[in-house]
Design a protein around this motif. Structure first.
Motif, PDB file in Angstrom:
ATOM      1  N   UNK A  18       0.843  -1.197   0.000  1.00 53.26           N
ATOM      2  CA  UNK A  18       0.000   0.000   0.000  1.00 53.26           C
ATOM      3  C   UNK A  18       0.871   1.237   0.000  1.00 53.26           C
ATOM      4  N   UNK A  19       0.686   2.077  -0.982  1.00 55.87           N
ATOM      5  CA  UNK A  19       1.466   3.313  -1.053  1.00 55.87           C
ATOM      6  C   UNK A  19       0.560   4.358  -1.688  1.00 55.87           C
ATOM      7  N   UNK A  20      -0.249   5.004  -0.864  1.00 54.31           N
ATOM      8  CA  UNK A  20      -1.244   5.883  -1.471  1.00 54.31           C
ATOM      9  C   UNK A  20      -0.642   7.055  -2.221  1.00 54.31           C
ATOM     10  N   UNK A  21      -1.282   7.401  -3.315  1.00 52.88           N
ATOM     11  CA  UNK A  21      -0.898   8.616  -4.021  1.00 52.88           C
ATOM     12  C   UNK A  21      -1.226   9.796  -3.114  1.00 52.88           C
ATOM     13  N   UNK A  22      -0.445  10.829  -3.230  1.00 52.85           N
ATOM     14  CA  UNK A  22      -0.606  11.946  -2.297  1.00 52.85           C
ATOM     15  C   UNK A  22      -1.629  12.933  -2.840  1.00 52.85           C
ATOM     16  N   UNK A  23      -2.730  13.071  -2.132  1.00 52.83           N
ATOM     17  CA  UNK A  23      -3.764  14.032  -2.533  1.00 52.83           C
ATOM     18  C   UNK A  23      -4.332  14.612  -1.249  1.00 52.83           C
ATOM     19  N   UNK A  24      -3.710  15.663  -0.730  1.00 46.33           N
ATOM     20  CA  UNK A  24      -4.114  16.154   0.593  1.00 46.33           C
ATOM     21  C   UNK A  24      -5.570  16.635   0.599  1.00 46.33           C
ATOM     22  N   UNK A  25      -6.200  16.439   1.711  1.00 45.53           N
ATOM     23  CA  UNK A  25      -7.566  16.930   1.856  1.00 45.53           C
ATOM     24  C   UNK A  25      -7.530  18.437   2.048  1.00 45.53           C
ATOM     25  N   UNK A 119     -20.480  12.984   8.479  1.00 46.18           N
ATOM     26  CA  UNK A 119     -19.127  13.304   8.948  1.00 46.18           C
ATOM     27  C   UNK A 119     -18.396  14.267   8.024  1.00 46.18           C
ATOM     28  N   UNK A 466      -4.805  20.732  14.954  1.00 49.54           N
ATOM     29  CA  UNK A 466      -4.191  20.801  16.285  1.00 49.54           C
ATOM     30  C   UNK A 466      -5.030  20.095  17.338  1.00 49.54           C
TER      31      UNK A 466
ATOM     32  N   UNK B 180      -0.024   4.807  -9.595  1.00 50.29           N
ATOM     33  CA  UNK B 180      -0.364   5.757  -8.551  1.00 50.29           C
ATOM     34  C   UNK B 180      -0.575   7.171  -9.042  1.00 50.29           C
ATOM     35  N   UNK B 182      -2.358  10.502 -10.061  1.00 48.78           N
ATOM     36  CA  UNK B 182      -3.603  11.132  -9.629  1.00 48.78           C
ATOM     37  C   UNK B 182      -4.570  11.372 -10.772  1.00 48.78           C
ATOM     38  N   UNK B 405      -4.195  -0.296  -4.051  1.00 46.18           N
ATOM     39  CA  UNK B 405      -3.070   0.024  -3.177  1.00 46.18           C
ATOM     40  C   UNK B 405      -2.520   1.438  -3.366  1.00 46.18           C
ATOM     41  N   UNK B 406      -2.767   2.048  -4.513  1.00 49.32           N
ATOM     42  CA  UNK B 406      -2.211   3.379  -4.712  1.00 49.32           C
ATOM     43  C   UNK B 406      -3.292   4.447  -4.641  1.00 49.32           C
ATOM     44  N   UNK B 407      -4.486   4.072  -4.208  1.00 49.48           N
ATOM     45  CA  UNK B 407      -5.561   5.061  -4.116  1.00 49.48           C
ATOM     46  C   UNK B 407      -5.201   6.109  -3.065  1.00 49.48           C
ATOM     47  N   UNK B 408      -5.437   7.405  -3.342  1.00 52.23           N
ATOM     48  CA  UNK B 408      -5.031   8.429  -2.359  1.00 52.23           C
ATOM     49  C   UNK B 408      -5.720   8.323  -1.008  1.00 52.23           C
ATOM     50  N   UNK B 409      -6.874   7.661  -0.960  1.00 54.96           N
ATOM     51  CA  UNK B 409      -7.582   7.623   0.321  1.00 54.96           C
ATOM     52  C   UNK B 409      -7.414   6.305   1.045  1.00 54.96           C
ATOM     53  N   UNK B 410      -6.538   5.446   0.570  1.00 53.94           N
ATOM     54  CA  UNK B 410      -6.503   4.120   1.180  1.00 53.94           C
ATOM     55  C   UNK B 410      -5.911   4.154   2.576  1.00 53.94           C
ATOM     56  N   UNK B 411      -4.969   5.068   2.795  1.00 54.03           N
ATOM     57  CA  UNK B 411      -4.383   5.122   4.134  1.00 54.03           C
ATOM     58  C   UNK B 411      -5.450   5.524   5.155  1.00 54.03           C
TER      59      UNK B 411
ATOM     60  N   UNK C  15      -3.853  18.989  23.205  1.00 56.49           N
ATOM     61  CA  UNK C  15      -4.678  17.783  23.307  1.00 56.49           C
ATOM     62  C   UNK C  15      -3.856  16.527  23.548  1.00 56.49           C
TER      63      UNK C  15
END
Lengths: 474, 422, 177
Positions: A18-25, A119, A466, B180, B182, B405-411, C15
């Motif tokens: 597992x190595x997720x692509x980086x897509x910050x929320x 949520x 935080x 992976x 995007x 495994x490379x989906x950005x939301x999997x973690x 926290x």
């Protein structure tokens, strides 16, 4: 359920891959603001002196609200005939206005309750203002059914209270269901809004105490119920909040469903169609989000709240408007198709009449504003242009008022027998009473932003990075 | 800190290959063959309707899975990643479902015109009357829509939309495993935004064409939404079963946690309520106005044992699952969750029957009873279509990784916490 | 004013700090203690060992009462007390009785939930010892507190204070009752 660790369980090999692509929320509070900054920003609005623009707006809003007061006094003094209702159109502007305002209120509950259940943390910046919007919208809505009875002092007849008339309310009537639905909605909305405010009122109480302002500390403290931030209290509080969100969700769906039943349980062509309940709910949410955008965008600019109400928030609100507007469009198409498919001549005529009859002007305004306008929100460029979004939000509400107007007027003015056809002409009293309700709404909302915390500080703090106990730095 | 499920028993190695897809294919072919035999030896109309029920059942479920995948993308959701890959594998069944539908068209349009959909043959007698379709003004008014050519075109269009969307989301998801990139996520989001309305229209008009036109006098604007709602319930139920199956095999040990089950359970509760809302709206509005041109549909469904079928939908498809799913434990503990998932799948079948089978009427115009020996053909048909869908799923299953495994939301998905954890 | 001590209070800054402190206090066996935060911290209930709230049960009771009231009222008034045929509809049907019963269910659930929450929290309680802490305003704003009550069996003025100091608490004060 036990959390026993299984003996010698092989961790699935896939986890190593597992190595997720980086897509910050999206960041919910920009510029990494501290908790203290959030408190200061929002409390500052209440603690500071009243800005001059507020007085000007308050004056204008009160003046406009006086139209409603004048209209209602004239109505009660003279009789319901001062409104434009005539046979055959026995339901006119007042019910349109009622459905319009109730619909607007629904977005507030959606933001508070439904987005809480889903949520969606981004709701925290706007939910307090949206809930306030709901309550004030319900107040404006309630004016119409209350006063349309004419002899308002008998309005209590609508409730199953002991009386000497020896008769019960007609529980088979959707108008009676409305009484219960709108009363419940108003009550639960106020309770939900108030309960949400308790921690913030506690904060304001303590800030005023620390600043030595005893009267204000007392007033805010009274309503804060002695809140002291105890985690044992938070535990019950969060559960209560979640339950209230959980029941407010079916409540908001049911209220506009019951409002739609006013029309759909009849057999009038154009009214009696099974898709009305979800269609009305989607339309209500659509109009509500239009109003939320109308209110929140100027507030954001005036109070410099860009860090709390970010472009991400605006994007999401536009997308929800797009989604619900599309659902309304779907409903239009289904109604039209089934009117043709069902081959009922009256139903088919109603739809031709809507598009090409005497109310065509209203119909095409409605279609433009409800089907075409939300499609602009597909484009990121549009969503980033705040002024344009604000204008579109106004058109959303114009369209939704027109929709209820079209539904009511086209079906009543051109029903089964041509000999009983007519046309609605609103009277001056109708018009002034309706436009005055915008003043009532504005007045109440201005009072809200002046005296009450317009954002839930505790909730916003809780969704900042935080606030996470497992946050990176220590 | 995730809470692990502890399930005694199987120590299957993680990542073991899918069970023999051949078994599913065998069941599918056997069911299909049996049903085909039944068509010739038994009452052809009722066997054909059984096949329609089966194809409708599985199509609504698989299309709802497609909708769930699209909704997941458009919400940029995280916890759904755990089931999304499995739904993507199920979407491989769509092309087979199209093929399995074709016999219905062939029979009703060409071989035995009007056998299933009466309007396909102007000479069909309207049930309980001496009037034919060709003499029926109510048919004449909608002949522009209800004719074989347009019906076929729409059939191809609906499956085309679904198969295309399925292809796109599968391709994007599978390709993302390798690089992976995007761009696959962005493509999914765009296609989801476009695909949801398209798919929604397809579901609506498919249900009108295939089910509502069985009794073409009747109409209801909310009909498409009803089938969307019931399909979603089935898709979610299968999702629960898949997750628990994978966990039992060992593949999802350390991956699936109680919070995932709770979330999908909450969705099941939501759609239980949503389905009830739609069903109630439809029934109540028609009940209250009491107009004969609409009420006859429900009057048919109160005749004989159909009344009890309807009551069972109210109590066993709504009231019981609703009360059951309110409880936290019932959503997260495996044997409880599995029970309600199977329950819903069974009742979904009853729901589809309730909507379609009363169209088969006897000479007096009364619907044939629900409970009869001919019910056996429902089960052979369900097994036939279902076996082939499961085969398609299992074939697709072994072609890719277990998870995206490379989906950005999997973690986020793997460390999924409830917002209000105890 | 009695000189009786209410307990000890200590301030924490983040926290993460308060979470660790809470776990330590829980593990040390204290029962009459509390954590004060400006917003609910995710996972704090478990860190403190607090059980799941009882509010849902009260809500459920409210809901059932509401539903029964609605159905009962409509049945009694229409099919028993004053039988009147309206619109050709039966004297009572769960169908037309449903909207009102549904609304009453929700209304009573809301009342029960809020009353239940206030009762379980013993609110309103406008005065409480912790509010005397010098910087209590920060408790509602951006600081976190642990307060251990003197009535706890494990409470010992010196040892408890040492524990709090060891955990990183600042401005440790003794509170008057």
């Amino acid at each position: 359920m036990s959390e026993a660790v299984e003996a010698a369980v092989a961790v699935p090999a896939i986890l190593a891959e597992v190595k997720p692509a980086v897509l910050p929320r999206a960041v919910l509070v920009e510029n990494n603001r501290s908790f203290a900054w959030i408190s200061d920003k929002i409390c500052g609005i209440i603690e500071g002196p009243t800005p001059r623009w507020w007085w000007i707006c308050f004056g204008v809003a009160s003046f406009i609200a006086s139209f409603t007061v004048a209209g209602l006094i004239y109505l009660v003094g003279t009789g319901v005939g001062v409104w434009g209702h005539r046979s055959p159109i026995n339901w006119g502007w007042p019910i349109v206005n009622f459905v319009f305002w109730i619909g607007i209120g629904h977005a507030g509950t959606l933001i508070s309750a439904i987005l809480c259940l889903l949520r969606q943390k981004w709701r925290t910046s706007i939910n307090r203002a949206a809930e306030a919007m709901t309550i004030f919208a319900v107040v404006c809505a309630g004016i119409f059914p209350l006063f349309h009875v004419g002899r308002v002092w008998f309005a209590w007849y609508l409730f199953p209270l002991p009386n000497s008339n020896g008769i019960w309310q007609n529980f088979r009537s959707p108008l009676e269901w409305d009484v219960f639905a709108v009363s419940t909605y108003g009550t639960v909305s106020v309770l939900f809004w108030y309960v949400g405010m308790i921690p913030d009122l506690g904060l304001l109480r303590d800030r005023f105490t620390a600043a030595g302002k005893r009267v204000r500390a007392f007033l805010y403290g009274l309503f804060a119920m002695g809140w002291r931030g105890s985690n044992r209290h938070w535990s019950n509080y969060e559960m209560a909040y979640l339950i209230l969100a959980g029941i407010a969700t079916p409540l908001v769906l049911s209220v506009h469903t019951i409002v739609s039943f006013d029309f759909a349980v009849s057999l009038i062509p154009g009214w009696h169609t099974t898709i009305f309940p979800p269609y009305f709910v989607a339309g209500a949410i659509y109009s509500g989000f239009g109003m939320v955008l109308t209110l929140v965008l100027p507030l954001r600019a005036v109070f410099k709240l860009e860090d709390l109400i970010t472009q991400h928030h605006i994007d999401n609100m536009c997308k929800i408007a797009l989604a619900t507007g599309s659902m309304v469009g779907y409903a239009y198409m289904m109604e039209f198709f089934i009117a043709w498919y069902g081959a009922n001549p009256n139903e088919g005529f109603t739809f031709i009449n809507r598009a090409f009859g005497p109310y065509a002007w209203a119909y095409w305004t409605m279609v433009t504003c409800n089907v075409i306008v939300p499609q602009f929100f597909w484009f990121k460029g549009v969503r980033r242009n705040i002024a344009f979004v604000w204008i579109l939000s106004l058109l959303v509400n114009v369209g939704m008022w027109m929709e209820r107007f079209v539904i009511i007027c086209t079906s009543l003015t051109r029903d089964f027998l041509p000999s009983s056809w007519g046309y609605l002409s609103p009277t001056v009293v109708d018009i002034f009473t309706f436009f005055g309700t915008f003043g009532v709404f504005g007045t109440l909302f201005l009072l809200f932003i002046r005296f009450l915390p317009m954002m839930p500080m505790a909730e916003i703090k809780a969704v900042t990075p935080q606030a996470d106990a497992h946050h990176g730095h220590h | 800190m995730t809470s692990r499920l502890s399930i005694p028993g199987s120590a299957a190695a993680a990542g073991s290959p899918a069970p023999n897809a051949g078994v599913a294919l065998g069941v599918g072919l056997a069911g299909t063959a049996l049903t085909a035999a039944g068509f010739f030896v038994s009452d052809p109309r009722r066997v054909a309707l059984s096949w329609l029920v089966a194809v409708g059942y599985w199509t609504m479920i698989v299309v709802a899975m497609l909708m769930l995948v699209l909704i997941h993308h458009i919400f940029d959701a995280s916890w759904g990643v755990i089931i999304r890959r499995q739904y993507e594998h199920w979407l491989a069944a769509l092309k087979w479902l199209f093929l399995l539908f074709l016999p219905l068209l062939a029979i009703s349009a060409y071989l035995r015109p009007g056998l299933i959909w009466l309007w396909m043959n102007p000479g069909s007698l309207l049930p309980g009357t001496h009037e034919t379709v060709g003499e029926d003004i109510l048919y004449f008014k909608k002949a522009g829509y209800l004719n074989v050519g347009f019906f076929t075109l729409r059939l191809v269009l609906f499956f085309g939309i679904w198969i295309w969307l399925a292809y796109v989301v599968r391709r994007n998801s599978f390709r993302q495993d390798a690089d992976g990139d995007l761009k696959w996520t962005r493509s999914n989001r765009c296609w989801a935004a476009a695909g949801l309305p398209l798919s929604g229209f397809a579901i609506t008009f498919a249900s009108i064409d295939w089910f509502k036109s069985l009794d073409y006098h009747w109409f209801s604007t909310i009909y498409g939404v009803y089938f969307f709602a019931t399909g979603m319930r089935g898709a979610l139920a299968i999702g629960v079963l898949l997750m628990l199956w994978l966990h039992r095999r060992g593949d999802y040990r350390g991956i699936l946690n109680r919070n995932h089950l709770h979330s999908i359970g909450q969705l099941m509760l939501t759609f239980t309520v949503f389905w009830a809302y739609i069903a109630f709206s439809q029934y109540f509005l028609i009940w209250n106005a009491n107009v004969p041109e609409e009420t006859f549909y429900f009057n048919l469904r109160e005749y004989g044992d159909w009344y009890w079928v309807g009551m069972s939908l109210l109590f066993l498809y709504f009231a019981f699952p609703f009360c059951y799913l309110l409880s936290y434990r019932h959503k997260v503990e495996p044997h409880w969750a599995r029970f309600i998932a199977w329950w819903i799948l069974v009742m979904l079948f009853v729901d589809i029957c309730f909507n379609t089978l009363p169209a088969a009427r006897d000479a007096a115009g009364h619907p044939h009873p629900f409970f009869s020996l001919l019910m056996g053909w429902h089960f052979t048909a369900l097994a036939g279509v279902g076996g082939i869908c499961v085969w398609a799923y299992l074939r697709s299953f072994s072609t890719t990784k277990l998870l995206p495994i490379r989906d950005p939301r999997i973690a986020e998905c793997l460390s999924y916490q409830e917002a209000s954890a105890e | 004013m009695s000189e009786k001590s209410y307990g000890l209070i200590a301030m924490f800054d983040t926290p993460a700090d308060i979470m660790q402190a809470a776990e330590a206090v829980r593990d040390a066996g204290y029962k009459s203690w509390d954590v004060i935060t400006p917003f609910p911290i995710h996972g704090m209930d478990r860190a403190m060992g607090v059980r799941r709230s009882l509010v849902p049960r009260i809500s459920l009771a409210g809901g059932i009462i509401g539903f029964v009231t609605g159905m009962g009222l409509i049945w009694w008034s229409g099919a028993w007390n004053f039988k009147l045929v309206v619109g050709g509809k039966p004297l009572f049907s769960p169908l037309f009785a449903f909207p009102i019963s549904y609304e009453l269910t929700i209304l009573f659930t809301a009342f029960a939930t809020i009353l239940g929450m206030f009762l379980l929290n013993r609110l309103p309680m406008h005065y409480h010892a912790v509010m005397k802490q010098a910087h209590f305003q920060r408790a509602m704003d951006d600081r976190f507190f642990v307060v251990i009550e003197a009535r706890d069996p494990r409470y010992d003025r010196a040892a408890t204070e040492a524990l709090l100091a060891r955990l990183g608490g600042r401005e440790i004060e003794e509170l008057e009752d």
